[in-house]
Design a protein around this motif. Structure first.
Motif, PDB file in Angstrom:
ATOM      1  N   ARG A 197       0.857  -1.188   0.000  1.00 16.67           N
ATOM      2  CA  ARG A 197       0.000   0.000   0.000  1.00 16.67           C
ATOM      3  C   ARG A 197       0.885   1.227   0.000  1.00 16.67           C
ATOM      4  NH1 ARG A 197      -3.210  -0.383   5.342  1.00 16.67           N
ATOM      5  NH2 ARG A 197      -3.992   1.634   4.685  1.00 16.67           N
ATOM      6  N   MET A 198       0.411   2.271  -0.645  1.00 20.41           N
ATOM      7  CA  MET A 198       1.075   3.568  -0.597  1.00 20.41           C
ATOM      8  C   MET A 198       0.068   4.565  -0.041  1.00 20.41           C
ATOM      9  SD  MET A 198       3.280   3.549  -4.092  1.00 20.41           S
ATOM     10  CE  MET A 198       2.361   2.353  -5.046  1.00 20.41           C
ATOM     11  N   ILE A 199       0.505   5.319   0.961  1.00 14.77           N
ATOM     12  CA  ILE A 199      -0.397   6.243   1.644  1.00 14.77           C
ATOM     13  C   ILE A 199       0.236   7.625   1.708  1.00 14.77           C
ATOM     14  CG2 ILE A 199      -1.478   6.808   3.862  1.00 14.77           C
ATOM     15  CD1 ILE A 199      -1.668   3.811   4.408  1.00 14.77           C
ATOM     16  N   GLY A 200      -0.551   8.626   1.377  1.00 13.06           N
ATOM     17  CA  GLY A 200      -0.199  10.013   1.649  1.00 13.06           C
ATOM     18  C   GLY A 200      -1.059  10.458   2.818  1.00 13.06           C
ATOM     19  N   GLY A 201      -0.434  10.960   3.875  1.00 14.14           N
ATOM     20  CA  GLY A 201      -1.186  11.312   5.070  1.00 14.14           C
ATOM     21  C   GLY A 201      -0.885  12.709   5.550  1.00 14.14           C
ATOM     22  N   LEU A 202      -1.661  13.116   6.554  1.00 12.08           N
ATOM     23  CA  LEU A 202      -1.480  14.421   7.160  1.00 12.08           C
ATOM     24  C   LEU A 202      -1.653  14.295   8.670  1.00 12.08           C
ATOM     25  CD1 LEU A 202      -1.115  17.523   6.798  1.00 12.08           C
ATOM     26  CD2 LEU A 202      -3.617  17.656   6.776  1.00 12.08           C
ATOM     27  N   TYR A 203      -0.638  14.727   9.409  1.00  9.57           N
ATOM     28  CA  TYR A 203      -0.718  14.831  10.860  1.00  9.57           C
ATOM     29  C   TYR A 203      -0.980  16.284  11.227  1.00  9.57           C
ATOM     30  CZ  TYR A 203       1.365  10.223  11.761  1.00  9.57           C
ATOM     31  OH  TYR A 203       1.616   8.885  11.855  1.00  9.57           O
ATOM     32  N   THR A 204      -1.848  16.499  12.202  1.00  8.17           N
ATOM     33  CA  THR A 204      -1.975  17.800  12.852  1.00  8.17           C
ATOM     34  C   THR A 204      -1.567  17.581  14.301  1.00  8.17           C
ATOM     35  OG1 THR A 204      -4.340  17.429  13.253  1.00  8.17           O
ATOM     36  CG2 THR A 204      -3.743  18.709  11.306  1.00  8.17           C
ATOM     37  N   ASP A 205      -0.694  18.439  14.797  1.00  5.73           N
ATOM     38  CA  ASP A 205      -0.037  18.207  16.074  1.00  5.73           C
ATOM     39  C   ASP A 205      -0.179  19.369  17.034  1.00  5.73           C
ATOM     40  OD1 ASP A 205       1.167  15.835  14.974  1.00  5.73           O
ATOM     41  OD2 ASP A 205       2.684  17.100  14.041  1.00  5.73           O
ATOM     42  N   GLU A 206      -0.178  18.999  18.321  1.00  2.50           N
ATOM     43  CA  GLU A 206       0.032  19.942  19.405  1.00  2.50           C
ATOM     44  C   GLU A 206       1.250  19.437  20.160  1.00  2.50           C
ATOM     45  OE1 GLU A 206      -3.551  20.361  21.740  1.00  2.50           O
ATOM     46  OE2 GLU A 206      -4.753  20.719  19.941  1.00  2.50           O
ATOM     47  N   LEU A 207       2.155  20.354  20.502  1.00  9.55           N
ATOM     48  CA  LEU A 207       3.410  19.978  21.146  1.00  9.55           C
ATOM     49  C   LEU A 207       3.672  20.882  22.339  1.00  9.55           C
ATOM     50  CD1 LEU A 207       4.000  20.330  17.734  1.00  9.55           C
ATOM     51  CD2 LEU A 207       5.723  18.713  18.457  1.00  9.55           C
ATOM     52  N   GLU A 208       4.487  20.353  23.259  1.00 12.83           N
ATOM     53  CA  GLU A 208       4.951  21.148  24.393  1.00 12.83           C
ATOM     54  C   GLU A 208       6.431  20.877  24.611  1.00 12.83           C
ATOM     55  OE1 GLU A 208       2.777  20.697  28.052  1.00 12.83           O
ATOM     56  OE2 GLU A 208       0.850  21.022  27.048  1.00 12.83           O
ATOM     57  N   LYS A 209       7.098  21.898  25.098  1.00 14.19           N
ATOM     58  CA  LYS A 209       8.499  21.753  25.495  1.00 14.19           C
ATOM     59  C   LYS A 209       8.498  21.412  26.978  1.00 14.19           C
ATOM     60  CE  LYS A 209      12.735  24.172  24.436  1.00 14.19           C
ATOM     61  NZ  LYS A 209      13.280  25.504  24.128  1.00 14.19           N
ATOM     62  N   ARG A 210       8.922  20.180  27.284  1.00 14.49           N
ATOM     63  CA  ARG A 210       8.929  19.696  28.668  1.00 14.49           C
ATOM     64  C   ARG A 210      10.346  19.255  29.018  1.00 14.49           C
ATOM     65  NH1 ARG A 210       3.400  16.061  29.173  1.00 14.49           N
ATOM     66  NH2 ARG A 210       1.942  17.762  28.663  1.00 14.49           N
ATOM     67  N   GLY A 211      10.866  19.773  30.101  1.00 20.96           N
ATOM     68  CA  GLY A 211      12.227  19.433  30.497  1.00 20.96           C
ATOM     69  C   GLY A 211      13.235  19.758  29.414  1.00 20.96           C
ATOM     70  N   GLY A 212      12.960  20.816  28.649  1.00 20.02           N
ATOM     71  CA  GLY A 212      13.868  21.239  27.591  1.00 20.02           C
ATOM     72  C   GLY A 212      13.722  20.473  26.282  1.00 20.02           C
ATOM     73  N   GLN A 213      12.786  19.503  26.222  1.00 19.74           N
ATOM     74  CA  GLN A 213      12.586  18.683  25.013  1.00 19.74           C
ATOM     75  C   GLN A 213      11.163  18.845  24.488  1.00 19.74           C
ATOM     76  OE1 GLN A 213      15.104  16.742  23.616  1.00 19.74           O
ATOM     77  NE2 GLN A 213      16.372  17.723  25.170  1.00 19.74           N
ATOM     78  N   TRP A 214      11.033  18.944  23.177  1.00 21.61           N
ATOM     79  CA  TRP A 214       9.719  18.990  22.560  1.00 21.61           C
ATOM     80  C   TRP A 214       9.139  17.578  22.488  1.00 21.61           C
ATOM     81  CZ3 TRP A 214       6.900  23.170  21.826  1.00 21.61           C
ATOM     82  CH2 TRP A 214       7.544  24.410  21.821  1.00 21.61           C
ATOM     83  N   VAL A 215       7.840  17.459  22.789  1.00 20.61           N
ATOM     84  CA  VAL A 215       7.120  16.185  22.694  1.00 20.61           C
ATOM     85  C   VAL A 215       5.726  16.448  22.138  1.00 20.61           C
ATOM     86  CG1 VAL A 215       8.349  14.958  24.546  1.00 20.61           C
ATOM     87  CG2 VAL A 215       6.341  16.365  25.113  1.00 20.61           C
ATOM     88  N   TYR A 216       5.167  15.408  21.531  1.00 22.20           N
ATOM     89  CA  TYR A 216       3.779  15.494  21.077  1.00 22.20           C
ATOM     90  C   TYR A 216       2.858  15.358  22.284  1.00 22.20           C
ATOM     91  CZ  TYR A 216       5.720  14.383  16.463  1.00 22.20           C
ATOM     92  OH  TYR A 216       6.446  14.378  15.313  1.00 22.20           O
ATOM     93  N   THR A 217       1.927  16.286  22.413  1.00 23.00           N
ATOM     94  CA  THR A 217       0.873  16.141  23.417  1.00 23.00           C
ATOM     95  C   THR A 217      -0.420  15.672  22.761  1.00 23.00           C
ATOM     96  OG1 THR A 217       0.328  18.496  23.253  1.00 23.00           O
ATOM     97  CG2 THR A 217       1.857  17.816  25.017  1.00 23.00           C
ATOM     98  N   LYS A 218      -0.532  15.950  21.470  1.00 21.66           N
ATOM     99  CA  LYS A 218      -1.690  15.465  20.707  1.00 21.66           C
ATOM    100  C   LYS A 218      -1.294  15.362  19.244  1.00 21.66           C
ATOM    101  CE  LYS A 218      -6.533  16.024  19.727  1.00 21.66           C
ATOM    102  NZ  LYS A 218      -7.772  16.735  19.989  1.00 21.66           N
ATOM    103  N   ARG A 219      -1.631  14.207  18.636  1.00 17.87           N
ATOM    104  CA  ARG A 219      -1.430  14.014  17.196  1.00 17.87           C
ATOM    105  C   ARG A 219      -2.726  13.460  16.633  1.00 17.87           C
ATOM    106  NH1 ARG A 219       3.821  12.161  14.059  1.00 17.87           N
ATOM    107  NH2 ARG A 219       3.579  14.242  13.229  1.00 17.87           N
ATOM    108  N   ALA A 220      -3.094  13.959  15.490  1.00 16.65           N
ATOM    109  CA  ALA A 220      -4.242  13.417  14.767  1.00 16.65           C
ATOM    110  C   ALA A 220      -3.773  13.082  13.354  1.00 16.65           C
ATOM    111  CB  ALA A 220      -5.387  14.423  14.733  1.00 16.65           C
ATOM    112  N   PHE A 221      -4.119  11.886  12.884  1.00 17.38           N
ATOM    113  CA  PHE A 221      -3.678  11.432  11.563  1.00 17.38           C
ATOM    114  C   PHE A 221      -4.885  11.199  10.671  1.00 17.38           C
ATOM    115  CE2 PHE A 221      -2.767   7.955   8.575  1.00 17.38           C
ATOM    116  CZ  PHE A 221      -1.733   8.541   7.860  1.00 17.38           C
ATOM    117  N   GLN A 222      -4.745  11.614   9.431  1.00 18.05           N
ATOM    118  CA  GLN A 222      -5.771  11.293   8.429  1.00 18.05           C
ATOM    119  C   GLN A 222      -5.090  10.905   7.130  1.00 18.05           C
ATOM    120  OE1 GLN A 222      -7.978  14.991   8.208  1.00 18.05           O
ATOM    121  NE2 GLN A 222      -6.899  15.600   6.370  1.00 18.05           N
TER     122      GLN A 222
END
Length: 139
Positions: free
Chosen positions: A102-127
């Motif tokens: 399968r070949m897929i083209g997708g789109l993530y929409t993200d919310e991120l936070e910098k915690r302890g000096g590192q960026w992390v995903y707090t919310k990801r949505a994929f379509q």
């Protein structure tokens, strides 16, 4: 749109790339490292809560594949202090254990936070934006 400090935008871009590297190598530790402990993931009709549930579901999904090629291109990164949003376009080629491709083209929409000096995903949505399966083509 790309806004905010270049250093943070680069760190977020690298976070996306670490995510992709984890996918390609089937590496749950690497892939899981990008998520906040209390993250949410909207994935294929499921809403998952917390890194542990997210990684467990991902491992189950990945168990269906012999190989995955995954690349991503950030379309937007907007940083506002220690929070950010992003959109990421993806291209995937998936080789199933059943021999399918399968070949897929997708789109993530993200919310991120910098915690302890590192960026992390707090919310990801994929379509899925577009999908091609050679087996579905008429003979």
């Amino acid at each position: 749109m790309f806004t905010g400090p270049m250093e943070d935008r680069l760190a977020i871009r690298e976070l996306h790339e670490v995510y992709g590297d984890g996918v390609v190598r089937f590496d749950a530790e690497t892939w899981g490292s990008v998520w906040a402990d209390d993250a949410d993931w909207d994935f294929m009709g499921m809403t998952l809560k917390g890194r542990e549930a997210i990684v467990e579901t991902w491992l189950g999904a990945m168990s269906n594949f012999d190989a995955v090629s995954f690349s991503c291109v950030p379309a937007s990164i907007e940083v506002n202090g220690d929070t950010a949003t992003s959109r990421v376009q993806t291209q995937e080629v998936l080789k199933g254990k059943d021999g399918s491709t399968r070949m897929i083209g997708g789109l993530y929409t993200d919310e991120l936070e910098k915690r302890g000096g590192q960026w992390v995903y707090t919310k990801r949505a994929f379509q899925i934006v577009a999908e091609y399966n050679p087996a579905e083509e008429p003979a």
